[in-house]
Structure formats: C-alpha cells, structure tokens
Design an enzyme around this catalytic site. Structure first.
Site, PDB file in Angstrom:
ATOM      1  N   GLU A   1       0.992  -1.305   0.047  1.00 18.59           N
ATOM      2  CA  GLU A   1      -0.031   0.030   0.102  1.00 18.59           C
ATOM      3  C   GLU A   1       0.901   1.248   0.039  1.00 18.59           C
ATOM      4  O   GLU A   1       0.381   2.414  -0.663  1.00 18.59           O
ATOM      5  CB  GLU A   1      -0.921   0.067   1.149  1.00 18.59           C
ATOM      6  CG  GLU A   1      -1.889  -0.881   1.222  1.00 18.59           C
ATOM      7  CD  GLU A   1      -2.779  -1.120   2.473  1.00 18.59           C
ATOM      8  OE1 GLU A   1      -3.831  -0.446   2.680  1.00 18.59           O
ATOM      9  OE2 GLU A   1      -2.291  -1.692   3.604  1.00 18.59           O
TER      10      GLU A   1
ATOM     11  N   ASP B   1      13.792  -8.477   3.790  1.00 17.32           N
ATOM     12  CA  ASP B   1      12.914  -7.459   4.551  1.00 17.32           C
ATOM     13  C   ASP B   1      13.045  -7.453   6.138  1.00 17.32           C
ATOM     14  O   ASP B   1      12.675  -7.754   6.972  1.00 17.32           O
ATOM     15  CB  ASP B   1      11.325  -8.154   4.373  1.00 17.32           C
ATOM     16  CG  ASP B   1      10.362  -7.129   4.604  1.00 17.32           C
ATOM     17  OD1 ASP B   1      10.630  -5.959   4.815  1.00 17.32           O
ATOM     18  OD2 ASP B   1       9.287  -7.414   4.979  1.00 17.32           O
TER      19      ASP B   1
ATOM     20  N   CYS C   1     -14.572  -0.919  28.540  1.00 17.59           N
ATOM     21  CA  CYS C   1     -14.592  -2.270  28.482  1.00 17.59           C
ATOM     22  C   CYS C   1     -15.988  -2.899  28.239  1.00 17.59           C
ATOM     23  O   CYS C   1     -16.966  -2.766  28.616  1.00 17.59           O
ATOM     24  CB  CYS C   1     -14.398  -2.920  29.746  1.00 17.59           C
ATOM     25  SG  CYS C   1     -14.309  -4.724  30.011  1.00 17.59           S
TER      26      CYS C   1
ATOM     27  N   CYS D   1     -17.164  -4.776  31.711  1.00 17.21           N
ATOM     28  CA  CYS D   1     -17.650  -4.304  32.924  1.00 17.21           C
ATOM     29  C   CYS D   1     -17.648  -2.679  32.808  1.00 17.21           C
ATOM     30  O   CYS D   1     -17.600  -2.151  33.980  1.00 17.21           O
ATOM     31  CB  CYS D   1     -16.114  -4.678  33.767  1.00 17.21           C
ATOM     32  SG  CYS D   1     -14.724  -3.773  33.518  1.00 17.21           S
TER      33      CYS D   1
ATOM     34  N   CYS E   1      -8.362  -2.760  29.624  1.00 16.11           N
ATOM     35  CA  CYS E   1      -9.353  -2.752  30.548  1.00 16.11           C
ATOM     36  C   CYS E   1      -8.461  -2.708  32.111  1.00 16.11           C
ATOM     37  O   CYS E   1      -7.989  -3.614  32.345  1.00 16.11           O
ATOM     38  CB  CYS E   1     -10.413  -3.814  30.620  1.00 16.11           C
ATOM     39  SG  CYS E   1     -11.266  -4.005  32.271  1.00 16.11           S
TER      40      CYS E   1
END
Ligand code: IVH
Length: 669
Positions: free
Chosen positions: A42, A121, A408, A411, A426
């Site tokens: 890309e 690479d 989250c 929760c 979280c």
C-alpha cells in the site's frame, strides 16, 4: 497530452501535498516507530501515485525524502558514504525499462551484466570497521547519519568484532533481520503470556534493534546478512563482494545470480519466488545491481537512490471477502483485541476466517463496516491483515460505522492505553471477563492441564457463584458440578478426579498458570529449572531473576511486581494451602541429554517439533532457537538448511533423527 488548466494544476498540487503528508506520516510510523499501519504494498502504491502526479507537474518534484529512522533517543553518527534508497517496481516490464535507461545513460547498445539477489525484508545497517575493529553499527537514519546501535548489533552471534587485512576504514552494509522461527516462537510466547503479538518479523527486528537494553536484545537472537560496501570498497565487481565478505568471516549472501542478459528474467524471478519461502528470512523482492563497479561509478546516484540498482518486488497475496462481524475480546491481562470474523476465504494455501485487527487506530481510519467487502492480505509470515475496503461494494443505504469501544465491553470500565503501548486495556482487576479468562488459562493445556475444565465450564461455574479465583477450583464439590448442563454422575466424578490429578504436576505448569504478565510456557520452564520450589520464586530478588537464562530486566521486574501485589499474594497464599506436589523437573536421567543445549532443524518423520522439544526437556536437555557457543548438539531432520551448514562449520555435533530416537531409548539406571 493537452496542457493542464490552472484549475487542474491546483487540484493536482493539492493532491500532491496530501500525499506528501500521508507518506511522511507512514515514513514516521515505519522507520521511527516500527509500527506501520499499512502494508509495504500500500505504501509503494502511494509513492507511485505521487511519482505519477509529480511527472504531470515537474515543478513539484522530489520533495519527499528517503525516510528517516532516527529515533531521537539514541546517539547518531555519520555514514562516510551515504546510504540511499532503492527504486522499485511491481511490474516485470519495468525491469526492461530500467535496463534501457541504464544503457541510455551509459550510451551503449551492449548487454549489461547484473547481479540479482534477494531483497531482504529487514532493516539496513552500516558497519564501520576502523583498523579492523568494529567501531560503529549505524541504522540508515536519514541516509547521511544514522542511530548508533553498535552495542545491540554486537549481540548478533557470529558477527566478528575484528576483521583482518582490510583498509583502515571500511563500511560494510547489509540487513538485520529476525529468523522466522525465532519470530514465531516469540509470538507464541507473547500470545501465551496474554500480550498482543507482533505483526511481522521486520517490525519486531527493527523495534528490537532500537531497544536501550542490549541484554534484552541478545535474547531476541537478531541475525545479519551483509551484501554491500560503502567506504573502502576496492573490488571491481559487485559479485566479488559476497566472497570477499565471507573470507573476512562475515555472513554474506550465498543466494545470487550473475546474469548477462534479461532473456530468462521472468523464469528466474518465478523460480526465486518459489524458493524464497525456504529461506530463513523474509524477502519481498529481488534487487538488480549493475555488476561492474566502474559502470556503477559512471551511473552515479540521484538524491534518493543509486542509478545502478533497482528492485522488483513481489505483490502480496490478497483475497476479497465479507466482514461478518467484529468482536472485541478482553484477554486475561485486560488487553482488548478486535477480531474480524470473516466469510472464510482461501489465501496463500490456507483458509482464513478470522483476522486480528491488532491496530485499533487503523480500522477506525479505514472506516471498515460490518458487511463490507474487505481485502485480506498475507505476505510472508504476516498474520492475515485487512488492508482495505471495497467502498464500491457498499450498499447505497450504507452500513453502520464500527466504533472501537471506549469502555470495557464487559465491565464498562474506561479503557486505558499505557505510554508506548498500542494496546487498549481494561484497567479493572475485578473485571469479570478478565477473571474468567485467567481461570480458563489456569486450567488450560499449557498450564494446570485440567482436562474438561474449559471455557463453558468456567463460565457456568462463575455464573453460579461457585468459583471466583483459580484456588476455588480445588474446593469444588460434587453438587456444584451437578449444576453443569449435561453433567451426570460419571462426568462429575471424572472432572473431580481430573482436578485432583492436576495437583500432582510439573512446577513450570503451575508457574505458567499463575498468569504473571510477560510469562508464558517457555519462561515458566526457565524459572522452574532455576527455582525448583515456588516459595523461593515468590521472594527472589531482582538480581537473581535477571541472572536466569532467557530472562531480561523487563520480565524480571514483572515477576517482582506480581509478587508485591496484595491481590496476587492473596491468591498465592490460598494456593499454598491446596497441597500441590511438584514432580522433579528431570524425571528421567539420560546422560545424552542432561544439561545439554539442543537446536532442532529440518523435518523429522516420527516427531513433530513440539514432541521432540518435549522429549529433550523430559530427558533433561534444553532447546534453543539459534546456534551459539552454548549449543551442544544440532538435531537435523530432512531438508535441513543453513543451520546444518553452520553447525558443520562450527564443529557442533550433529544427530540425525535415527540418532535422536536411539539416544532416547538410553535411560541410565
Ligand atoms: S542494496 C544503495 N541489496 O532495501 C543500494 N538493499 O528499499 C541499496 N535491501 O535500504 C542497497 N535487501 O535496506 C540492497 N540485497 C539487497 C537488499 C537491500 C534489502 C534494503 C535496504 C535498502 C532498501 C531499499
């Protein structure tokens, strides 16, 4: 072509400016942060679009540089000869255009001799040897000066710090990379430690090279392959560079061709595309270099790249499919991972039904929506990634936008992102989902291995309030288990007996089961080998932890923090009351294996890699990823490659599969 109107020019100028900004952003993400958001393909598309627009407006040309990898927190040093970029293409026909341009510049009709070699690479480095001593190892930086990564490069095994019979100043160039095998192993360990996995070996290698802690770098087993020279190059041909470097004791390219014409170039490239998958490093194309140095000098360089070299790159394999849904999974450490559930599609020889969208920012930016036709890409060893959306396939009435949760999903605690981390977490240690995941992990195969105590059982028992911590598993009674769906007398007593059996196990399983951050199966084994008893692990000082093979400062600190947290200590105390019995690590004494370090290579007929590893460990040996001075024996199956050659060179004893099987049967009294 008709002259452009001023309105058209303005429009192109505007687009060019946008592309500059976008490319510079991706340069920063790729070179400085080792955290690219788009694939190389890309990125190359953006660049070629820019080149095309610049060719329409020559006055706008050349404002984009070659990227800059300097991180800002390392010392920098100048290259003697600049390190440039390479022009590249994805189009076979362009190879003939490059060749025609070179012949035109040299004003010759004759064929040009080229060397073609793999494009690795990894990331470019310049090794500066002064009076034969390795003085600096630099990254490419901005082409003129790079980050000083000398100490980190010095952790690469087999790289000589001294070379003889060379000019007083010599620059040797190549690529630092990470073996696919090591990469996979690090990712497996990270996944098992509940951390986000790295997207590909190149990012991990480049992030590693810039770490401030060389000991942590050493544990990542970086490698180097050298293919070029800057200052001090007295050779007449590029094809002489590789044997020259190898004679100095450096590791250089062995895979290259000298070609005198382009007649068979399509076939040569096709063959290489097939063979490159066997190489231990990732490649993304082939590099063409004019062989005669005199001609290279004549051709010279532009501001960005030499005129005597170019790269043909392989397009990644892609497929289109439908995005069915995205789930935001909360792991046992609280990390939130978006997972794309796809209509399954065949890609590079396997069926892809899920893709980890490990980069939250990226999905938001790509504006991916449920029901979209998406493009999935798999290049090299990269985990399948969604790289684009086919907007033209989106229904007229649109689709609902995908929103990365701020809270989250279980929760509702507000998610946080720690400095220098990509993951959202979280932070609520009481989050039910984290607790469930911790217990699932505790009972899982690579931990306490309680057969039948899987996800659905854990969820149900938590729902009924029968368990809250892993320790509660051992207090479960018959009547608690009768609450489970489809559990009759037999299954209840089987599960109870499995729970009971798990009390007698290997220490590493228990250490792994605790779910200490950054610790997975491998480190748990290293710890178990060192401590023999968990009580001593819990009170081990930092210095002792750091001395253990395979453990760096960050992990050591993580262990210390874990045992300082009152919640963990609480659990630990509860578990202490259960009465675990840990088998001695080396259950069998086998002198062929005990205390020896093995490396496995090639394929075996009777054993999978994991089985062989488990057997070696059971017999008292260790398994390493890479050859080093500590390795005692290489076990080579069929199709063994570089490692076998290297072991021969280093006089490391080699066992065949038959030797291995035979030695296994030899158990001392
Ligand atoms: S020659 C001045 N040879 O590709 C000539 N480069 O896209 C440029 N690369 O920065 C270097 N494999 O990091 C050369 N066999 C190879 C290469 C190679 C990978 C990298 C290198 C360079 C980048 C340019």
């Amino acid at each position: 072509m008709a002259a452009l109107t001023s309105k058209e020019k303005k429009k192109i100028q505007k687009k060019i400016l946008q592309l500059y900004a976008e490319i510079e952003r991706h340069n920063r993400l790729y070179y400085k942060d080792s955290r690219p958001e788009i694939s190389d393909f890309e990125y190359d598309c953006l660049k070629s679009e820019l080149l095309h627009l610049e060719s329409l407006l020559p006055s706008e040309m050349g404002k984009i540089g070659i990227g800059d990898d300097r991180s800002g927190n390392l010392l920098t040093h100048k290259h003697h000869v600049p390190m440039l970029s390479l022009e590249n293409t994805y189009n076979l026909d362009d190879i003939f255009d490059f060749d025609a341009r070179i012949r035109k510049l040299l004003a010759t009709e004759k064929n040009i001799e080229y060397v073609i070699e793999p494009k690795i690479d990894g990331l470019a480095v310049n090794l500066i040897y002064e009076k034969g001593q390795l003085k600096y190892a630099l990254t490419r930086g901005n082409g003129f000066e790079g980050d000083d990564v000398t100490e980190n490069v010095k952790t690469i095994e087999d790289l000589p710090f001294h070379i003889a019979n060379v000019p007083d100043l010599i620059e040797i160039r190549g690529e630092v990379y990470m073996d696919d095998e090591v990469f996979q192993e690090i990712n497996t360990e990270r996944a098992s430690a509940g951390e986000i996995v790295f997207a590909n070996a190149r990012n991990l290698a480049s992030g590693t090279l810039k770490l401030m802690d060389s000991e942590a770098v050493r544990l990542r087993h970086l490698k180097i392959l050298l293919y070029g020279m800057g200052e001090g190059n007295c050779l007449e041909k590029q094809s002489e560079v590789y044997p020259f470097l190898r004679n100095l004791g450096l590791i250089s390219q062995t895979y290259y061709h000298v070609i005198t014409n382009l007649d068979n170039i399509a076939a040569i490239i096709r063959d290489f595309d097939r063979e490159r998958k066997q190489l231990p490093y990732a490649t993304d194309g082939v590099v063409f270099k004019v062989n005669e140095r005199a001609l290279q000098e004549k051709l010279g360089v532009t501001a960005k790249a030499p005129r005597w070299a170019f790269a043909y790159k392989f397009e990644p394999e892609r497929a289109e499919t439908i995005l069915r849904s995205v789930t935001f999974q909360v792991g046992r450490t609280g990390v939130v991972t978006p997972v794309a559930e796809l209509e399954s599609v065949y890609l590079s020889g396997s069926c892809v039904a899920r893709a980890t969208l490990h980069n939250a920012d990226d999905i938001m930016k790509k504006d991916i929506r449920i029901g979209d036709t998406v493009i999935v890409e798999k290049s090299g060893e990269i985990i399948p990634a969604i790289v684009g959306v086919k907007l033209e396939n989106r229904p007229e009435n649109g689709l609902e936008k995908l929103i990365f949760p701020k809270n989250c999903p279980h929760c509702s605690a507000q998610l946080i992102r720690l400095p220098e981390e990509v993951a959202w977490r979280c932070p609520n240690a009481d989050c039910q989902e984290q607790i469930i995941q911790k217990i699932i992990y505790f009972a899982s195969k690579t931990a306490m291995n309680i057969d039948g105590f899987g996800e659905s059982v854990v969820r149900k028992l938590i729902e009924f309030g029968k368990i809250k911590t892993p320790a509660d598993i051992y207090a479960l009674q018959k009547e608690d288990l009768y609450l489970l769906e489809n559990f009759g007398e037999k299954s209840v007593s089987r599960l109870l007996s499995n729970i009971e059996c798990s009390k007698k196990t290997e220490l590493w399983r228990f250490i792994n089961a605790l779910g200490i951050p950054s610790i997975g199966e491998k480190i748990a084994k290293d710890l178990a080998n060192h401590f023999y008893h968990w009580d001593t692990l819990a009170v081990a000082p930092l210095a002792e932890l750091e001395r253990i093979r395979g453990i760096g400062r960050k992990v050591a600190q993580g262990i210390l923090n874990y045992f300082h947290d009152s919640k963990n200590l609480n659990l630990f105390q509860q578990l202490q009351k259960i009465g675990f019995e840990f088998e001695k690590i080396t259950a069998q004494y086998n002198p062929h294996f005990e205390q020896k370090v093995f490396v496995l290579t090639g394929t075996m007929q009777q054993f999978t890699r994991n089985q062989a590893k488990a057997l070696i460990e059971k017999n008292g040996g260790f398994v390493a990823n890479a050859l080093s001075v500590n390795v005692n024996i290489l076990i080579a199956g069929t199709d063994a490659g570089q490692k076998l050659d290297a072991a021969h060179k280093k006089n490391i004893p080699i066992w065949t599969e038959a030797d291995f099987a035979e030695k296994l049967t030899h158990i001392a009294p």
